[in-house]
Design an enzyme around this catalytic site. Structure first.
Site, short mmCIF file in Angstrom:
data_model
loop_
_atom_site.label_atom_id
_atom_site.label_comp_id
_atom_site.label_asym_id
_atom_site.label_seq_id
_atom_site.Cartn_x
_atom_site.Cartn_y
_atom_site.Cartn_z
N ASP A 221 -10.35 -6.01 -0.59
CA ASP A 221 -9.73 -5.80 0.79
C ASP A 221 -9.76 -6.97 1.48
O ASP A 221 -10.25 -7.95 1.61
CB ASP A 221 -10.73 -4.29 1.14
CG ASP A 221 -10.07 -3.88 2.35
OD1 ASP A 221 -8.74 -3.48 2.27
OD2 ASP A 221 -10.89 -2.13 3.02
N ARG B 192 -6.87 10.74 1.95
CA ARG B 192 -6.61 9.99 1.08
C ARG B 192 -6.43 9.75 0.62
O ARG B 192 -6.52 9.29 -0.66
CB ARG B 192 -6.71 8.18 2.10
CG ARG B 192 -6.03 7.91 2.98
CD ARG B 192 -7.06 6.63 3.97
NE ARG B 192 -6.56 5.80 3.16
CZ ARG B 192 -6.90 4.10 3.16
NH1 ARG B 192 -7.72 4.22 4.15
NH2 ARG B 192 -6.64 3.21 2.09
N LYS C 109 -10.10 1.81 -5.21
CA LYS C 109 -9.97 1.68 -4.11
C LYS C 109 -11.29 2.83 -3.62
O LYS C 109 -10.84 3.35 -3.30
CB LYS C 109 -9.43 0.98 -3.11
CG LYS C 109 -7.96 1.54 -2.56
CD LYS C 109 -6.72 1.25 -2.07
CE LYS C 109 -6.03 2.08 -1.68
NZ LYS C 109 -4.60 1.13 -0.38
N HIS C 110 -11.92 1.72 -2.98
CA HIS C 110 -12.21 0.97 -2.39
C HIS C 110 -14.35 1.28 -2.82
O HIS C 110 -14.75 1.09 -2.35
CB HIS C 110 -12.95 0.81 -0.93
CG HIS C 110 -11.35 1.18 -0.19
ND1 HIS C 110 -10.62 2.55 0.12
CD2 HIS C 110 -10.04 0.49 0.29
CE1 HIS C 110 -9.82 2.78 0.56
NE2 HIS C 110 -9.07 1.16 0.51
N ASP D 142 1.13 -1.33 -0.29
CA ASP D 142 -0.07 -0.27 -0.17
C ASP D 142 0.72 1.24 0.26
O ASP D 142 1.57 1.52 1.30
CB ASP D 142 -1.34 -0.21 1.69
CG ASP D 142 -1.85 -1.20 1.33
OD1 ASP D 142 -2.94 -1.04 -0.07
OD2 ASP D 142 -2.05 -2.26 2.23
N HIS E 118 -12.26 -1.45 9.10
CA HIS E 118 -11.58 -2.69 10.09
C HIS E 118 -12.26 -3.18 10.85
O HIS E 118 -11.29 -3.91 11.31
CB HIS E 118 -10.05 -1.60 10.39
CG HIS E 118 -9.14 -1.45 8.57
ND1 HIS E 118 -9.64 0.03 7.80
CD2 HIS E 118 -8.74 -1.19 8.28
CE1 HIS E 118 -8.83 0.14 7.18
NE2 HIS E 118 -7.78 -1.45 7.31
N ARG F 176 4.26 2.90 2.58
CA ARG F 176 5.46 1.46 3.89
C ARG F 176 6.89 1.61 2.89
O ARG F 176 7.60 1.56 3.53
CB ARG F 176 4.92 0.10 3.14
CG ARG F 176 3.62 -0.54 3.00
CD ARG F 176 2.48 -0.07 3.42
NE ARG F 176 1.29 -0.39 4.12
CZ ARG F 176 0.56 -0.31 5.16
NH1 ARG F 176 1.23 0.70 6.01
NH2 ARG F 176 -0.61 -0.47 5.38
#
Length: 373
Positions: free
Chosen positions: A303, A187, A217-218, A115, A230, A123
């Site tokens: 996801d 985001r 996404k999403h 990601d 989540h 990351r």
């Protein structure tokens, strides 16, 4: 638990496609598919962490254990997180090794993803001096210049490609339409549908021009939910017409730019589906809307299936089977990979899922993999 090595058909030995064969197109994909066992085909539909593959606590390389486990479970993709990433040289070596293992075992590349959105979801920033800081997409959207989104995609794609990644789970195509939304926020490129619809395809083009497959996404849109999938069910109470007017538009624009993947969100749509069923498990949303109405022909991936909206309400096996029944091609990070894998195999052997349904997704995966060599 470490993977248990058993004998499986090593279709790579006799079915490995040459570069010349790969160019031929449709027939080659079908020939490769025909040389695969059911177990190998089902494995290709999973996109998991290196820890789920090997049973190791934290993976930072791709050595003998990885090769042994991949021999039994030749999964279609591996996703890496911060714990797998120590330095540019280490990541490059790990991914190169993983790619060699895949090509030796299957004759196909493996999808290698992370990601890398920019902003608070990165990351790779800081692991090497030549990886720049990429700000949040809301700030990019605020410039009003789609070329800025292209440059973001090009920059991210270039350094990911240099590290041997070939898939980015970005960009976020959600419209930030609910101020109470905490999971999307900055985001997203913004709260204006038209603006987001201009930015999204440009980042897709930037990534893919650099040699990295992009992922929207999403779907069907996480920007209007107040909850976070989540941790549990996250609902959008919009009608289908309202989604069409807002949330679907950036996805339509991304599809028009030939995006490679679309990620299904675990978003409940009670006013459309009359239940809390997540969109990722809904035939109406996956096949009826995304595949047929929006005419997306690339890979549909879920996801992460270990997220609360799925794992708190379904077993890993049942969720995996339901997602494939809905029309999903790849399953991302089931809470229990082995039980999900065995459940899908069992569903095919019992006749709940046809092998033709499996073949449809695996052929799509094979053809996408030819694009990355």
């Amino acid at each position: 638990m470490l993977c248990c090595i058993t004998s499986m058909g090593l279709f790579a030995v006799s079915q490995k496609a040459s570069a010349a064969q790969i160019i031929q197109g449709k027939a080659v994909g079908e020939d490769t598919l025909a040389g695969m066992t059911l177990e190998e085909k089902v494995a290709q539909m999973f996109f998991i962490t290196p820890e789920a593959l090997t049973g190791a606590g934290q993976v930072t390389g791709a050595g003998e254990l990885t090769a042994q486990c991949f021999a039994q479970y030749p999964v279609g993709g591996i996703i890496y997180f911060s714990g797998n990433i120590e330095s540019g040289e280490q990541v490059s070596s790990m991914l190169s090794g993983m790619q060699e293992i895949s090509k030796e075992r299957t004759g196909l590349p493996v999808f290698l993803a992370t990601d890398e959105e920019g902003g608070r979801v990165s990351r790779l920033y800081g692991i090497a001096s030549d990886i720049p800081y990429i700000g949040d997409m809301y700030s990019v959207g605020a410039t009003g210049d789609p070329q800025e989104a292209y440059q973001v995609g090009s920059t991210i794609g270039s350094y990911m490609k240099n590290l041997n990644f070939n898939v980015d789970f970005a960009p976020v195509a959600d419209v930030f339409s609910n101020p109470a939304n905490t999971v999307i926020g900055d985001r997203s490129f913004g709260s204006d549908t038209e603006l987001v619809s201009q930015m999204v395809p440009m980042e897709v083009q930037g990534l893919q021009d650099a040699g990295v497959l992009a992922t929207l996404k999403h779907f069907p849109g996480h920007g209007d939910t107040a909850e976070d999938s989540h941790s549990g069910y996250a609902s959008s109470y919009k009608s289908l017409e309202e989604l069409e007017a807002c949330e679907f538009q950036p996805f339509r624009a991304g599809i028009a730019s030939n995006v490679s993947f679309i990620m299904m969100g675990h978003i409940s749509l009670p006013n459309i589906l009359n239940s809390q069923l997540p969109a990722s498990l809904s035939y109406e949303m996956v096949t009826g809307i995304l595949r047929q109405k929006l005419q997306f022909n690339g890979i549909i991936i879920t996801d992460a299936m270990n997220m609360g909206a799925i794992s708190a309400n379904y077993s890993s096996g049942e969720a995996a089977v339901m997602a494939i029944e809905a029309g999903v091609d790849m399953l991302l990070m089931p809470a229990d990979f082995h039980s999900a894998y065995e459940a899908v195999l069992g569903a095919v052997r019992d006749g709940r899922i046809s092998e033709d349904r499996i073949n449809e997704s695996v052929l799509r995966i094979i053809r996408m993999k030819r694009k990355i060599g």
